[in-house]
Scaffold this active site. Sequence first.
Site, mmCIF file in Angstrom:
data_model
loop_
_atom_site.group_PDB
_atom_site.id
_atom_site.type_symbol
_atom_site.label_atom_id
_atom_site.label_comp_id
_atom_site.label_asym_id
_atom_site.label_seq_id
_atom_site.Cartn_x
_atom_site.Cartn_y
_atom_site.Cartn_z
ATOM 1 N N ARG A 23 -5.023 10.710 3.857
ATOM 2 C CA ARG A 23 -3.950 11.698 3.994
ATOM 3 C C ARG A 23 -2.886 11.544 2.917
ATOM 4 O O ARG A 23 -2.308 12.517 2.458
ATOM 5 C CB ARG A 23 -3.240 11.492 5.330
ATOM 6 C CG ARG A 23 -3.966 11.835 6.545
ATOM 7 C CD ARG A 23 -2.991 11.811 7.681
ATOM 8 N NE ARG A 23 -2.155 13.013 7.704
ATOM 9 C CZ ARG A 23 -1.064 13.220 7.043
ATOM 10 N NH1 ARG A 23 -0.568 12.300 6.291
ATOM 11 N NH2 ARG A 23 -0.395 14.342 7.124
ATOM 12 N N LEU A 82 7.313 20.070 6.473
ATOM 13 C CA LEU A 82 8.560 19.704 5.783
ATOM 14 C C LEU A 82 8.350 19.651 4.269
ATOM 15 O O LEU A 82 9.228 20.043 3.494
ATOM 16 C CB LEU A 82 9.076 18.347 6.279
ATOM 17 C CG LEU A 82 9.384 18.268 7.772
ATOM 18 C CD1 LEU A 82 9.734 16.843 8.180
ATOM 19 C CD2 LEU A 82 10.551 19.202 8.108
ATOM 20 N N ARG A 137 0.212 14.945 12.395
ATOM 21 C CA ARG A 137 0.738 14.759 11.054
ATOM 22 C C ARG A 137 0.805 16.037 10.212
ATOM 23 O O ARG A 137 0.141 16.146 9.172
ATOM 24 C CB ARG A 137 -0.060 13.654 10.341
ATOM 25 C CG ARG A 137 -0.106 12.376 11.170
ATOM 26 C CD ARG A 137 -0.748 11.223 10.466
ATOM 27 N NE ARG A 137 0.122 10.616 9.481
ATOM 28 C CZ ARG A 137 -0.154 9.492 8.838
ATOM 29 N NH1 ARG A 137 -1.283 8.857 9.084
ATOM 30 N NH2 ARG A 137 0.672 8.996 7.954
ATOM 31 N N ARG A 140 -8.272 -0.459 4.328
ATOM 32 C CA ARG A 140 -7.332 0.481 3.717
ATOM 33 C C ARG A 140 -6.021 -0.215 3.374
ATOM 34 O O ARG A 140 -5.340 0.202 2.441
ATOM 35 C CB ARG A 140 -7.007 1.621 4.689
ATOM 36 C CG ARG A 140 -8.094 2.648 4.884
ATOM 37 C CD ARG A 140 -7.571 3.801 5.725
ATOM 38 N NE ARG A 140 -6.304 4.237 5.184
ATOM 39 C CZ ARG A 140 -5.235 4.618 5.905
ATOM 40 N NH1 ARG A 140 -5.301 4.640 7.204
ATOM 41 N NH2 ARG A 140 -4.128 4.978 5.330
ATOM 42 N N LYS A 152 0.838 -1.208 0.000
ATOM 43 C CA LYS A 152 0.000 0.000 0.000
ATOM 44 C C LYS A 152 0.874 1.261 0.000
ATOM 45 O O LYS A 152 0.650 2.181 -0.777
ATOM 46 C CB LYS A 152 -0.891 0.027 1.255
ATOM 47 C CG LYS A 152 -1.493 1.396 1.537
ATOM 48 C CD LYS A 152 -2.286 1.441 2.827
ATOM 49 C CE LYS A 152 -1.552 1.838 4.058
ATOM 50 N NZ LYS A 152 -1.255 3.237 4.315
ATOM 51 N N ASN A 153 1.873 1.285 0.882
ATOM 52 C CA ASN A 153 2.655 2.512 1.027
ATOM 53 C C ASN A 153 3.607 2.752 -0.145
ATOM 54 O O ASN A 153 4.176 3.839 -0.261
ATOM 55 C CB ASN A 153 3.428 2.501 2.353
ATOM 56 C CG ASN A 153 2.484 2.715 3.523
ATOM 57 O OD1 ASN A 153 1.310 3.055 3.330
ATOM 58 N ND2 ASN A 153 2.973 2.511 4.733
HETATM 59 C C1 LIG Z 1 1.120 6.240 2.903
HETATM 60 C C2 LIG Z 1 2.352 6.036 3.698
HETATM 61 O O1 LIG Z 1 3.405 5.747 3.154
HETATM 62 N N1 LIG Z 1 2.240 6.132 5.021
HETATM 63 C C3 LIG Z 1 3.387 5.906 5.856
HETATM 64 C C4 LIG Z 1 4.218 7.162 5.956
HETATM 65 O O2 LIG Z 1 3.374 8.202 6.441
HETATM 66 P P1 LIG Z 1 3.852 9.715 6.362
HETATM 67 O O3 LIG Z 1 4.579 9.922 5.102
HETATM 68 O O4 LIG Z 1 2.679 10.571 6.666
HETATM 69 O O5 LIG Z 1 4.843 9.754 7.584
HETATM 70 P P2 LIG Z 1 6.068 10.708 7.828
HETATM 71 O O6 LIG Z 1 7.323 9.909 7.718
HETATM 72 O O7 LIG Z 1 5.929 11.909 6.994
HETATM 73 O O8 LIG Z 1 5.819 11.125 9.339
HETATM 74 C C5 LIG Z 1 6.656 10.746 10.388
HETATM 75 C C6 LIG Z 1 6.658 11.809 11.464
HETATM 76 O O9 LIG Z 1 7.092 13.051 10.924
HETATM 77 C C7 LIG Z 1 6.183 14.088 11.219
HETATM 78 N N2 LIG Z 1 6.163 15.048 10.099
HETATM 79 C C8 LIG Z 1 5.995 14.610 8.824
HETATM 80 C C9 LIG Z 1 5.952 15.482 7.772
HETATM 81 C C10 LIG Z 1 6.066 16.866 8.038
HETATM 82 O O10 LIG Z 1 6.028 17.727 7.141
HETATM 83 N N3 LIG Z 1 6.220 17.277 9.324
HETATM 84 C C11 LIG Z 1 6.280 16.397 10.370
HETATM 85 O O11 LIG Z 1 6.429 16.798 11.509
HETATM 86 C C12 LIG Z 1 4.854 13.356 11.386
HETATM 87 O O12 LIG Z 1 3.936 14.102 12.142
HETATM 88 C C13 LIG Z 1 5.281 12.081 12.075
HETATM 89 O O13 LIG Z 1 5.413 12.293 13.443
HETATM 90 O O14 LIG Z 1 5.305 6.944 6.824
HETATM 91 C C14 LIG Z 1 4.918 6.646 8.183
HETATM 92 C C15 LIG Z 1 6.182 6.535 9.009
HETATM 93 O O15 LIG Z 1 6.915 5.441 8.641
HETATM 94 C C16 LIG Z 1 4.082 5.379 8.200
HETATM 95 O O16 LIG Z 1 3.590 5.159 9.485
HETATM 96 C C17 LIG Z 1 2.906 5.477 7.229
HETATM 97 O O17 LIG Z 1 2.289 4.223 7.094
HETATM 98 C C1 LIG Z 2 -0.319 4.848 9.126
HETATM 99 C C2 LIG Z 2 -0.466 4.150 7.999
HETATM 100 O O1 LIG Z 2 -0.895 4.639 6.826
HETATM 101 P P1 LIG Z 2 -1.287 6.124 6.394
HETATM 102 O O2 LIG Z 2 -0.034 6.936 6.381
HETATM 103 O O3 LIG Z 2 -1.797 5.918 5.006
HETATM 104 O O4 LIG Z 2 -2.303 6.615 7.381
HETATM 105 C C3 LIG Z 2 -0.132 2.706 7.939
HETATM 106 O O5 LIG Z 2 -0.010 2.177 6.825
HETATM 107 O O6 LIG Z 2 0.011 2.074 8.993
#
Ligand SMILES: CC(=O)N[C@H]1[C@@H](OP(=O)(O)OP(=O)(O)OC[C@H]2O[C@@H](n3ccc(=O)[nH]c3=O)[C@H](O)[C@@H]2O)O[C@H](CO)[C@@H](O)[C@@H]1O
Ligand SMILES: C=C(OP(=O)(O)O)C(=O)O
Length: 425
Positions: A99, A132, A128, A403, A26-27
């Site tokens: 998201r 960044l 979230r 999902r 999925k990711n």
């Molecule tokens: C669709 C997908 O691939 N989802 C994955 C992706 O989510 P996602 O890409 O949303 O996760 P991020 O790696 O961006 O987030 C990790 C941390 O960074 C923080 N953050 C992120 C972006 C930003 O601009 N500012 C900030 O502070 C977030 O709040 C969180 O605490 O990576 C996460 C971390 O491995 C996984 O749990 C999710 O399953």
């Molecule tokens: C947190 C997850 O996904 P998403 O970033 O799509 O919410 C997940 O795959 O566990």
Amino acid sequence: MSNVDKIKIRGGNTHLNGTVEIEGAKNAVLPLLAALILASEGETELSNVPILSDVFTMNEVIRHLNVDVEFDEVNKVVKSKAAQKVEIEAPYEYVSKMRASIVVMGPILARNGQSRVSMPGGCSIGSRPIDLHLRGFEAMGAEINQNAGYIEAKADRLHGANIYLDFPSVGATQNLMMAATLADGTTTIENAAREPEIVDLANLLNKMGAQVQGAGTDTLIIKGVEKMHGANHSVVQDRIEAGTFMIAAAMTQGNVLVKDAIREHNRPLLAKMIEMGVEVIEEPDGIRIIGPKHLKPSKVKTIPHPGFPTDMQAQMTALQAVAEGESTMVETVFENRFQHLEEMRRMGLDVDITRNTALIEGGKKLQGAEVKSTDLRASAALILLGMVADGETTVGELKHLDRGYYNFHGKLAQLGADIERESGY
Ligand SMILES: CC(=O)N[C@H]1[C@@H](OP(=O)(O)OP(=O)(O)OC[C@H]2O[C@@H](n3ccc(=O)[nH]c3=O)[C@H](O)[C@@H]2O)O[C@H](CO)[C@@H](O)[C@@H]1O
Ligand SMILES: C=C(OP(=O)(O)O)C(=O)O
């Protein structure tokens, strides 16, 4: 698929046995679908696409942007024709559902010189933010404005930049990497995320004519190109689904071959399971997991890849619940990712939570209960715990499970679990 569906598990005497096949990730597939926006000529065929509600949502988003996509579910293939012109807006209706659709922002901006994407907001696992992502776009010359719940970005043409991410965000790395493919000049992203899904995206982008180097390390170098085209690509295996079945086998004293599992992608999980007494055997066609009679407790902390993945945290707590003695789980990636533990308490789990640390007194008797999933991995973890709890467990709110897991109950049933999905109406 319906959110009023429920999964019922009769547990207490389950020993999973057999072979399980794992879907595409999925990711990985969500950003791969967003990458289709970047092609201005040719056709793309993505294979090994998982049948998940998030994939349907992402298809709707990019269709809305004028990219022609068709999902052949029987063959798990998405076919797409490059759009001559893409729309600029990803509306609330889609982004609020998922998201991850924020990753269309970079490709739209790169193709159009402007984008208007609904702000995603938080979700049950944390706030979230996307700061960044936005700071990276600004460094590449975009002017960013927030207006009526939307983020508007403008730049005649993005230019290359040196970007240092404060945190190796997966989504920010993907968004900026895609934006940089069509930018004028070279972009460097330091402290980039190193997840296998980043590598999969870079592989597709390079097949589409981009010049991305360094994927899988903490520094990405992207040389902007004038245009990109369609390509064929098979989605990488879902390491989180694979890991979930590994834990399912380990906690039920099972013997399960996780077909074609990639050891490299699940190293931190496998290392922990071995420490807990699980037998891990690498075979030519996958990884065999043999669960012991007595599991040892463990100390686990989630960290970005190659650390222990936050997306395996909930499932790991289910394993720790079975291990005899005191285990700890520290969640460092998301600030509110312990809601499953509250539900597990209803099944008799002895757990003490202080901020981001859970102390689990494992090995005690657990009883089935009616529980509800609060997020995707919570739903899987509750189902896993249901297999070892005495009596019947009913898990609701399956929209979360759908999902990210295709036919989860069917795969567990095939391995011998007493589980069924009851349809709502
Ligand atoms: C669709 C997908 O691939 N989802 C994955 C992706 O989510 P996602 O890409 O949303 O996760 P991020 O790696 O961006 O987030 C990790 C941390 O960074 C923080 N953050 C992120 C972006 C930003 O601009 N500012 C900030 O502070 C977030 O709040 C969180 O605490 O990576 C996460 C971390 O491995 C996984 O749990 C999710 O399953
Ligand atoms: C947190 C997850 O996904 P998403 O970033 O799509 O919410 C997940 O795959 O566990």
